[in-house]
Design an enzyme around this catalytic site. Structure first.
Site, mmCIF file in Angstrom:
data_model
loop_
_atom_site.group_PDB
_atom_site.id
_atom_site.type_symbol
_atom_site.label_atom_id
_atom_site.label_comp_id
_atom_site.label_asym_id
_atom_site.label_seq_id
_atom_site.Cartn_x
_atom_site.Cartn_y
_atom_site.Cartn_z
ATOM 1 N N PRO A 2 0.816 -1.050 0.448
ATOM 2 C CA PRO A 2 -0.158 0.024 0.066
ATOM 3 C C PRO A 2 0.856 1.551 0.048
ATOM 4 O O PRO A 2 1.746 1.211 0.765
ATOM 5 C CB PRO A 2 -0.795 0.122 1.195
ATOM 6 C CG PRO A 2 -0.637 -1.409 1.309
ATOM 7 C CD PRO A 2 0.613 -2.169 1.333
ATOM 8 N N GLU A 3 0.549 2.164 -1.001
ATOM 9 C CA GLU A 3 0.847 3.678 -0.812
ATOM 10 C C GLU A 3 0.351 4.873 0.054
ATOM 11 O O GLU A 3 -0.257 4.387 0.509
ATOM 12 C CB GLU A 3 1.072 3.878 -2.375
ATOM 13 C CG GLU A 3 2.430 3.084 -2.879
ATOM 14 C CD GLU A 3 2.764 3.712 -4.122
ATOM 15 O OE1 GLU A 3 2.433 5.458 -4.269
ATOM 16 O OE2 GLU A 3 2.772 3.614 -5.162
ATOM 17 N N HIS A 104 -5.438 -15.520 10.499
ATOM 18 C CA HIS A 104 -4.444 -14.875 10.146
ATOM 19 C C HIS A 104 -4.419 -12.958 11.077
ATOM 20 O O HIS A 104 -3.986 -12.142 10.923
ATOM 21 C CB HIS A 104 -4.617 -14.275 8.408
ATOM 22 C CG HIS A 104 -4.304 -15.711 7.675
ATOM 23 N ND1 HIS A 104 -2.592 -16.022 8.056
ATOM 24 C CD2 HIS A 104 -4.812 -16.110 6.575
ATOM 25 C CE1 HIS A 104 -2.456 -17.307 6.764
ATOM 26 N NE2 HIS A 104 -4.042 -17.293 6.307
ATOM 27 N N ARG A 126 0.704 -12.520 5.118
ATOM 28 C CA ARG A 126 2.072 -13.027 4.620
ATOM 29 C C ARG A 126 2.642 -12.576 6.099
ATOM 30 O O ARG A 126 4.071 -12.538 5.928
ATOM 31 C CB ARG A 126 2.348 -11.879 3.810
ATOM 32 C CG ARG A 126 1.834 -12.550 2.842
ATOM 33 C CD ARG A 126 2.175 -11.671 0.963
ATOM 34 N NE ARG A 126 1.502 -11.956 -0.238
ATOM 35 C CZ ARG A 126 1.283 -11.527 -1.403
ATOM 36 N NH1 ARG A 126 3.042 -11.019 -1.715
ATOM 37 N NH2 ARG A 126 0.684 -12.463 -2.180
ATOM 38 N N LYS A 169 21.179 17.723 -9.826
ATOM 39 C CA LYS A 169 21.884 16.202 -9.836
ATOM 40 C C LYS A 169 20.898 15.528 -11.247
ATOM 41 O O LYS A 169 20.736 15.686 -12.124
ATOM 42 C CB LYS A 169 20.508 15.609 -8.892
ATOM 43 C CG LYS A 169 21.011 15.029 -7.399
ATOM 44 C CD LYS A 169 19.569 14.899 -6.937
ATOM 45 C CE LYS A 169 19.645 14.608 -5.239
ATOM 46 N NZ LYS A 169 20.282 14.062 -5.326
#
Length: 296
Positions: A2-3, A104, A126, A169
């Site tokens: 997830p972001e 879970h 997981r 950069k």
């Protein structure tokens, strides 16, 4: 994984149930997730009132009375669900539903708030997620937060700020934007989308968006706004719902259906009159999706 918009969606979904409630009991189904739980975790949390829920980058912050904060990361498959005596808040049909298998369910908060009793359950097949407990007065010293850049929606993110980080950069623009010390919480999906909206190539050197005197070029001003826009749009839509991510009430976010670059390899570019095709390349082990015809 997830972001930022997904984590913000989770925060907003949990807040009405958790904020102001007392943790009457905390049940741990195992001694660890990705990392061991803090020593005496349950005992330190039980009896505390939850003051507020916050977020820093991709981390959920559960602030408790007494000065402690739970830092939670969802990992690859972590999710929260809310259960009350009257209903389980998981309505809807799901293309990729999150796990609700009790084996879970690794952390259960037994809460009592203004609306009565409820359970907030953290499920993680997981077990790549984790929860840490820190003193709020020292939260900036938490290893993941040290040196983090500004939030992509905060006032600190400006074209002048990015010019100060981009100047000189030669690193590709995509890699620079993924650096959490430059912008906190900006992940692969939304970098691809922001660069597409700004018509900038992910391969372009970051320093080319800064003048010799260190000022942001017009393209960097535009990119700054597109970063804000894409995150704001994703939060409003409830997160991207990649793979099996769902909101805390069980509903899916739908921003994924309006992606213009990410995961659209081989599809026509949506820029009007472009005529190009979305390509996929790999940068530093991450998939990058862009249109070479209009992103320069």
């Amino acid at each position: 994984m997830p972001e930022l918009p997904e984590v913000e969606t989770v925060r907003r979904g949990l807040a009405p149930t958790m904020e102001g409630a007392v943790v009457e009991k905390m049940e741990l189904g195992r001694p660890d997730l990705r990392f061991p739980f803090p020593q005496g975790f349950s005992e330190l949390v039980e009896g505390k009132r939850i003051i507020s829920l916050g977020r820093r980058a991709k981390y959920l912050l559960i602030e408790l009375e007494g000065g402690l904060t739970i830092i939670s990361h969802l990992g690859m498959s972590g999710s929260f669900r809310i259960e009350s005596p009257l209903e389980v808040e998981t309505p809807g049909d799901f293309h990729h539903p999150r796990s609700k298998d009790g084996k879970h369910d690794h952390v259960i908060f037994y809460l009592r708030g203004a609306q009565g009793a409820a359970r907030v359950i953290y499920n993680d097949p997981r077990r790549f997620g984790f929860m840490h407990l820190v003193d709020r007065s020292n939260i900036d010293l938490y290893p993941a937060f040290v040196g983090l850049g500004p939030e992509p929606t905060g006032n600190a993110l400006s074209a002048d700020y990015l010019a100060s980080r981009f100047g000189g950069k030669s690193q590709p623009l995509k890699s620079t934007l993924l650096d959490q010390k430059v912008i906190a919480g900006l992940g692969n999906i939304y970098v691809c989308e922001a660069l597409w909206r700004a018509h900038l190539s992910p391969l372009r050197a970051a320093g080319t968006l800064v003048t010799k005197t260190g000022k942001p070029k017009a393209q960097l001003v535009e990119l700054t706004q597109k970063i804000r826009d894409v995150i704001t749009d994703a939060i409003a839509a409830g997160g991207s719902s990649l793979r099996d991510h769902i909101q805390t009430d069980g509903t899916l976010g739908y921003f994924q259906h309006s992606f213009s670059a990410y995961d659209r390899q081989g599809h026509a570019c949506r820029t009007p009159e472009c005529g190009g095709t979305i390509e996929r390349i790999v940068q530093a082990g991450r998939s990058t999706f862009f249109c070479a015809a209009c992103q320069k």
